[in-house]
Write a protein that holds these residues in place. Structure first.
Motif, PDB file in Angstrom:
ATOM      1  N   PRO A 143       2.077   0.895  -5.819  1.00  0.00           N
ATOM      2  CA  PRO A 143       1.927   2.158  -6.525  1.00  0.00           C
ATOM      3  C   PRO A 143       3.174   2.463  -7.359  1.00  0.00           C
ATOM      4  CG  PRO A 143       1.210   2.376  -4.259  1.00  0.00           C
ATOM      5  CD  PRO A 143       1.844   1.032  -4.372  1.00  0.00           C
ATOM      6  N   THR A 172      -1.715   4.329  -0.767  1.00  0.00           N
ATOM      7  CA  THR A 172      -2.968   3.843  -1.327  1.00  0.00           C
ATOM      8  C   THR A 172      -3.625   2.843  -0.390  1.00  0.00           C
ATOM      9  OG1 THR A 172      -2.029   1.900  -2.456  1.00  0.00           O
ATOM     10  CG2 THR A 172      -1.969   4.006  -3.651  1.00  0.00           C
ATOM     11  N   THR A 174       0.812  -1.208   0.000  1.00  0.00           N
ATOM     12  CA  THR A 174       0.000   0.000   0.000  1.00  0.00           C
ATOM     13  C   THR A 174       0.848   1.262   0.000  1.00  0.00           C
ATOM     14  OG1 THR A 174      -0.144   0.030   2.436  1.00  0.00           O
ATOM     15  CG2 THR A 174      -1.877  -1.154   1.223  1.00  0.00           C
ATOM     16  N   LEU A 191      -6.241  -0.085  -6.844  1.00  0.00           N
ATOM     17  CA  LEU A 191      -5.716   0.857  -5.871  1.00  0.00           C
ATOM     18  C   LEU A 191      -6.702   1.989  -5.638  1.00  0.00           C
ATOM     19  CD1 LEU A 191      -1.917   1.212  -6.774  1.00  0.00           C
ATOM     20  CD2 LEU A 191      -3.077  -0.502  -5.359  1.00  0.00           C
ATOM     21  N   THR A 192      -6.842   2.362  -4.383  1.00  0.00           N
ATOM     22  CA  THR A 192      -7.739   3.446  -3.992  1.00  0.00           C
ATOM     23  C   THR A 192      -6.931   4.552  -3.308  1.00  0.00           C
ATOM     24  OG1 THR A 192      -8.188   2.660  -1.744  1.00  0.00           O
ATOM     25  CG2 THR A 192      -9.513   1.710  -3.538  1.00  0.00           C
ATOM     26  N   ASP A 193      -7.592   5.628  -3.013  1.00  0.00           N
ATOM     27  CA  ASP A 193      -6.954   6.712  -2.279  1.00  0.00           C
ATOM     28  C   ASP A 193      -6.697   6.282  -0.832  1.00  0.00           C
ATOM     29  OD1 ASP A 193      -5.822   9.165  -1.968  1.00  0.00           O
ATOM     30  OD2 ASP A 193      -7.707  10.280  -1.878  1.00  0.00           O
ATOM     31  N   LYS A 204      -3.609   5.048  -8.517  1.00  0.00           N
ATOM     32  CA  LYS A 204      -4.943   5.054  -7.917  1.00  0.00           C
ATOM     33  C   LYS A 204      -6.032   4.989  -8.986  1.00  0.00           C
ATOM     34  CE  LYS A 204      -3.294   7.725  -3.988  1.00  0.00           C
ATOM     35  NZ  LYS A 204      -3.425   8.949  -3.180  1.00  0.00           N
TER      36      LYS A 204
END
Length: 235
Positions: free
Chosen positions: A75, A133, A51, A111-113, A98
């Motif tokens: 990332p 992330t 992450t 991937l998210t914020d 993201k």
């Protein structure tokens, strides 16, 4: 085969999918005081997911990747740094950003914020390793799991609910470096996941949040699953 999630202390998890794919998320094994001794040397690994670049999440990634010749999804800046600084093979398909989704061994990773920071040490200096992330792990026929990574609560968690509808939300609760129980309870409300697994607590003295503090704050109907380090949950 059912999906199994094993907490290895701190923010480290092993996910075994319906199809038998073994995924390590933020594999901080050696040096992690909460990781059981018998879990510090993986017997196999098909995929590593990161992450962000802090040492308590990067952990044993390089050793695992080289030992098992497995993909490392991270990332983009972090993944590029692992190539440049640690000689992992260059692999653009393993370096989303993201909102991006990649697939390996029957597992889809989006991937998210996350609201945090991301850095590591190189030649005695702190280096930038991209933005932090979260990650949503999805598989055909199995539950979806959202690993929030290190973060506070933020309103766009409602978009994660709308887009991905996670069945399980893995949330940090330790406070100080991440959200504590009060924010984690609001995160659970925004995410709408019926099950919550707490992490990133109890490892070090500064991490004072506890599952017992979180439990009475959760929305009605949300189940708190509170494994001990090394315990495996069937999802």
């Amino acid at each position: 085969m059912a999906t199994e999630l094993t907490w290895l202390g701190h923010a480290t998890f092993r996910l075994d999918t319906e199809a038998g794919t073994r995924v390590y998320v933020d594999p901080f094994l050696n040096g992690n005081p909460k990781c059981p001794e018998n879990e510090r040397s993986p017997e196999r690994c098909d995929l590593v997911v990161l992450t962000h670049g802090h040492g308590d999440h990067l952990g044993d990634t390089v050793d695992i990747a080289k030992r098992f010749d497995c993909p490392v999804v991270a990332p983009v800046e972090l993944r590029d740094w692992l190539t440049a600084a640690h000689d992992l093979p260059e692999a653009n398909d393993q370096s989303p950003n993201k909102g991006g989704t990649v697939s390996f061994a029957g597992v889809r990773l989006t991937l998210t914020d996350a609201n945090h920071s991301s850095s590591n040490w190189q030649d005695g200096k702190i280096v930038y390793t991209g933005e932090p992330t979260g990650v949503v792990v999805r598989q055909d026929g199995g539950p979806s799991v959202y690993f929030a990574g290190d973060t506070n609560v933020f309103g766009d968690m409602a978009l994660i609910r709308r887009l991905y509808a996670p069945d399980v939300a893995v949330l940090p609760i330790g406070d100080h470096f991440t959200m504590g129980p009060e924010e984690a309870a609001l995160a659970a409300e925004l995410l709408g996941a019926p099950r919550v697994v707490p992490c990133h607590y109890g490892t070090f003295g500064l991490l004072t949040g506890t599952p017992d503090a979180l439990r009475p704050l959760l929305p009605a109907g949300v189940e708190l699953i509170d494994p001990a380090p090394g315990e495996t949950l069937t999802l």
